[in-house]
Motif scaffolding. Structure first.
Motif, mmCIF file in Angstrom:
data_model
loop_
_atom_site.group_PDB
_atom_site.id
_atom_site.type_symbol
_atom_site.label_atom_id
_atom_site.label_comp_id
_atom_site.label_asym_id
_atom_site.label_seq_id
_atom_site.Cartn_x
_atom_site.Cartn_y
_atom_site.Cartn_z
ATOM 1 N N MET A 62 10.032 4.327 -5.742
ATOM 2 C CA MET A 62 10.184 3.722 -4.409
ATOM 3 C C MET A 62 10.343 4.777 -3.319
ATOM 4 O O MET A 62 11.242 5.624 -3.389
ATOM 5 C CB MET A 62 11.376 2.774 -4.387
ATOM 6 C CG MET A 62 11.231 1.580 -5.339
ATOM 7 S SD MET A 62 9.787 0.556 -5.031
ATOM 8 C CE MET A 62 10.297 -0.272 -3.546
ATOM 9 N N PRO A 63 9.496 4.694 -2.297
ATOM 10 C CA PRO A 63 9.611 5.598 -1.154
ATOM 11 C C PRO A 63 10.727 5.125 -0.220
ATOM 12 O O PRO A 63 11.203 3.992 -0.340
ATOM 13 C CB PRO A 63 8.266 5.464 -0.469
ATOM 14 C CG PRO A 63 7.843 4.053 -0.774
ATOM 15 C CD PRO A 63 8.371 3.762 -2.162
ATOM 16 N N LYS A 64 11.079 5.984 0.732
ATOM 17 C CA LYS A 64 11.974 5.534 1.801
ATOM 18 C C LYS A 64 11.210 4.491 2.592
ATOM 19 O O LYS A 64 10.044 4.674 2.918
ATOM 20 C CB LYS A 64 12.354 6.693 2.725
ATOM 21 C CG LYS A 64 13.323 7.675 2.127
ATOM 22 C CD LYS A 64 13.674 8.746 3.133
ATOM 23 C CE LYS A 64 14.559 9.792 2.496
ATOM 24 N NZ LYS A 64 14.807 10.921 3.396
ATOM 25 N N MET A 65 11.872 3.426 2.916
ATOM 26 C CA MET A 65 11.186 2.351 3.670
ATOM 27 C C MET A 65 11.681 2.335 5.100
ATOM 28 O O MET A 65 12.645 2.734 5.502
ATOM 29 C CB MET A 65 11.436 1.000 3.025
ATOM 30 C CG MET A 65 10.827 0.911 1.640
ATOM 31 S SD MET A 65 9.063 1.192 1.640
ATOM 32 C CE MET A 65 8.514 -0.183 0.737
ATOM 33 N N ILE B 69 10.575 11.922 -13.318
ATOM 34 C CA ILE B 69 10.161 11.900 -11.916
ATOM 35 C C ILE B 69 11.240 11.178 -11.121
ATOM 36 O O ILE B 69 11.597 10.040 -11.448
ATOM 37 C CB ILE B 69 8.806 11.172 -11.726
ATOM 38 C CG1 ILE B 69 7.718 11.769 -12.635
ATOM 39 C CG2 ILE B 69 8.387 11.181 -10.267
ATOM 40 C CD1 ILE B 69 7.342 13.202 -12.324
ATOM 41 N N LYS B 70 11.742 11.834 -10.070
ATOM 42 C CA LYS B 70 12.756 11.232 -9.203
ATOM 43 C C LYS B 70 12.109 10.839 -7.881
ATOM 44 O O LYS B 70 11.342 11.610 -7.303
ATOM 45 C CB LYS B 70 13.890 12.228 -8.961
ATOM 46 C CG LYS B 70 15.037 11.673 -8.131
ATOM 47 C CD LYS B 70 16.142 12.703 -7.997
ATOM 48 C CE LYS B 70 17.240 12.203 -7.094
ATOM 49 N NZ LYS B 70 18.255 13.247 -6.875
ATOM 50 N N ASP B 71 12.430 9.629 -7.402
ATOM 51 C CA ASP B 71 11.865 9.167 -6.139
ATOM 52 C C ASP B 71 12.854 9.349 -4.993
ATOM 53 O O ASP B 71 13.982 9.792 -5.192
ATOM 54 C CB ASP B 71 11.379 7.716 -6.249
ATOM 55 C CG ASP B 71 12.492 6.703 -6.474
ATOM 56 O OD1 ASP B 71 13.679 7.003 -6.234
ATOM 57 O OD2 ASP B 71 12.162 5.573 -6.896
ATOM 58 N N GLU B 72 12.420 8.997 -3.791
ATOM 59 C CA GLU B 72 13.255 9.174 -2.599
ATOM 60 C C GLU B 72 14.468 8.247 -2.584
ATOM 61 O O GLU B 72 15.429 8.498 -1.865
ATOM 62 C CB GLU B 72 12.404 8.941 -1.337
ATOM 63 C CG GLU B 72 11.370 10.025 -1.143
ATOM 64 C CD GLU B 72 10.407 9.747 0.007
ATOM 65 O OE1 GLU B 72 9.781 10.713 0.478
ATOM 66 O OE2 GLU B 72 10.265 8.576 0.427
ATOM 67 N N ALA B 73 14.430 7.184 -3.397
ATOM 68 C CA ALA B 73 15.564 6.255 -3.483
ATOM 69 C C ALA B 73 16.580 6.713 -4.530
ATOM 70 O O ALA B 73 17.611 6.087 -4.702
ATOM 71 C CB ALA B 73 15.055 4.850 -3.807
ATOM 72 N N GLY B 74 16.274 7.812 -5.234
ATOM 73 C CA GLY B 74 17.189 8.329 -6.249
ATOM 74 C C GLY B 74 16.943 7.791 -7.645
ATOM 75 O O GLY B 74 17.652 8.145 -8.588
ATOM 76 N N ASN B 75 15.928 6.938 -7.816
ATOM 77 C CA ASN B 75 15.585 6.411 -9.143
ATOM 78 C C ASN B 75 14.873 7.485 -9.949
ATOM 79 O O ASN B 75 14.140 8.305 -9.393
ATOM 80 C CB ASN B 75 14.658 5.194 -9.007
ATOM 81 C CG ASN B 75 15.281 4.101 -8.176
ATOM 82 O OD1 ASN B 75 16.385 3.666 -8.443
ATOM 83 N ND2 ASN B 75 14.568 3.664 -7.140
ATOM 84 N N VAL B 76 15.072 7.459 -11.258
ATOM 85 C CA VAL B 76 14.428 8.431 -12.139
ATOM 86 C C VAL B 76 13.575 7.683 -13.163
ATOM 87 O O VAL B 76 14.056 6.791 -13.860
ATOM 88 C CB VAL B 76 15.464 9.314 -12.865
ATOM 89 C CG1 VAL B 76 14.777 10.280 -13.825
ATOM 90 C CG2 VAL B 76 16.297 10.095 -11.843
ATOM 91 N N ALA B 77 12.310 8.049 -13.227
ATOM 92 C CA ALA B 77 11.369 7.454 -14.179
ATOM 93 C C ALA B 77 11.036 8.474 -15.256
ATOM 94 O O ALA B 77 10.913 9.667 -14.980
ATOM 95 C CB ALA B 77 10.096 7.025 -13.454
ATOM 96 N N ASN B 78 10.883 7.982 -16.468
ATOM 97 C CA ASN B 78 10.442 8.818 -17.585
ATOM 98 C C ASN B 78 8.943 8.646 -17.757
ATOM 99 O O ASN B 78 8.419 7.538 -17.625
ATOM 100 C CB ASN B 78 11.140 8.392 -18.879
ATOM 101 C CG ASN B 78 12.613 8.673 -18.831
ATOM 102 O OD1 ASN B 78 13.022 9.815 -18.744
ATOM 103 N ND2 ASN B 78 13.416 7.617 -18.881
ATOM 104 N N ILE B 79 8.273 9.730 -18.053
ATOM 105 C CA ILE B 79 6.853 9.648 -18.382
ATOM 106 C C ILE B 79 6.772 9.376 -19.879
ATOM 107 O O ILE B 79 7.282 10.152 -20.683
ATOM 108 C CB ILE B 79 6.105 10.949 -18.016
ATOM 109 C CG1 ILE B 79 6.196 11.218 -16.512
ATOM 110 C CG2 ILE B 79 4.648 10.850 -18.466
ATOM 111 C CD1 ILE B 79 5.571 12.530 -16.071
ATOM 112 N N THR C 170 0.839 -1.206 0.000
ATOM 113 C CA THR C 170 0.000 0.000 0.000
ATOM 114 C C THR C 170 0.872 1.255 0.000
ATOM 115 O O THR C 170 0.598 2.208 -0.736
ATOM 116 C CB THR C 170 -0.948 -0.007 1.217
ATOM 117 O OG1 THR C 170 -1.785 -1.165 1.124
ATOM 118 C CG2 THR C 170 -1.804 1.245 1.261
ATOM 119 N N LYS C 171 1.945 1.252 0.786
ATOM 120 C CA LYS C 171 2.840 2.410 0.832
ATOM 121 C C LYS C 171 3.493 2.647 -0.528
ATOM 122 O O LYS C 171 3.558 3.784 -1.005
ATOM 123 C CB LYS C 171 3.918 2.228 1.907
ATOM 124 C CG LYS C 171 4.839 3.427 2.020
ATOM 125 C CD LYS C 171 5.826 3.299 3.159
ATOM 126 C CE LYS C 171 6.690 4.553 3.241
ATOM 127 N NZ LYS C 171 7.608 4.510 4.375
#
Length: 184
Positions: free
Chosen positions: A181-184, A151-161, A101-102
């Motif tokens: 991915m969020p910080k876990m 889009i960059k996430d809290e884990a440093g991954n970058v996604a392209n739209i 869910t997170k």
């Protein structure tokens, strides 16, 4: 004050008018209809079967059928397949529902943020826009060229739209090539 209120009313009516004529977009080989909600459209996309299964396992179907509006960064099946081996299977186990869910709600931002809205926020932010997710985490949007947002996430991954502005009755979907991915 009257000018400000008139301007706000004009912007709001323009947004409603333009959204009422939003075009049908093809995603996963199927038409996504602006009159349908996020779940009603997503279940038809052949590119989002893993996401739909995860949304069902997390019990988020009713939420994403709600009034919203929501902005969803929807990872394609390949994005899930590119996670470390066993990740999806582990997340789909009933005992990991809270983690699943997170991760899923980390892909959702409150409000209807289409390309123009995100691009304006990036410009206003001097090249980066911070967005709060429904899970309480943060995502950062950046321009990568004239008409490409990453889009960059809290884990440093970058996604392209890869597909923008798939309008829904309760928000908008942007198709992304990575699981955020969020910080876990």
């Amino acid at each position: 004050m009257k000018k400000v209120l008139l301007s706000i009313a004009l912007v709001a009516s323009t947004a409603l008018f333009s959204n009422s004529f939003a075009q049908t977009v093809m995603v996963g080989g199927e038409s996504m209809y602006p009159a349908k909600n996020i779940v009603e459209n997503a279940v038809n996309s052949k590119d989002h079967t893993t996401l739909v299964a995860a949304v069902k396992a997390a019990g988020l179907v009713e939420t994403l059928q709600g009034k919203g509006p929501f902005t969803v960064f929807a990872p394609v099946n390949d994005a899930f397949e590119n996670l470390p081996a066993g990740t999806v299977e582990t997340l789909l186990k009933p005992e990991n529902k809270a983690t699943l869910t997170k991760v899923l709600t980390y892909h959702v931002v409150a409000g209807k943020m289409d390309f123009n809205t995100i691009a304006a926020a990036i410009k206003k932010g001097g090249g980066k826009a911070e967005m709060m997710t429904v899970s309480g985490g943060k995502l950062w949007a950046m321009m990568n060229g004239d008409h490409n947002i990453t889009i960059k996430d809290e884990a440093g991954n970058v996604a392209n739209i890869s597909t923008y502005d798939v309008y829904q009755s309760n928000g908008v979907i942007h198709v992304v090539d990575k699981v955020l991915m969020p910080k876990m």
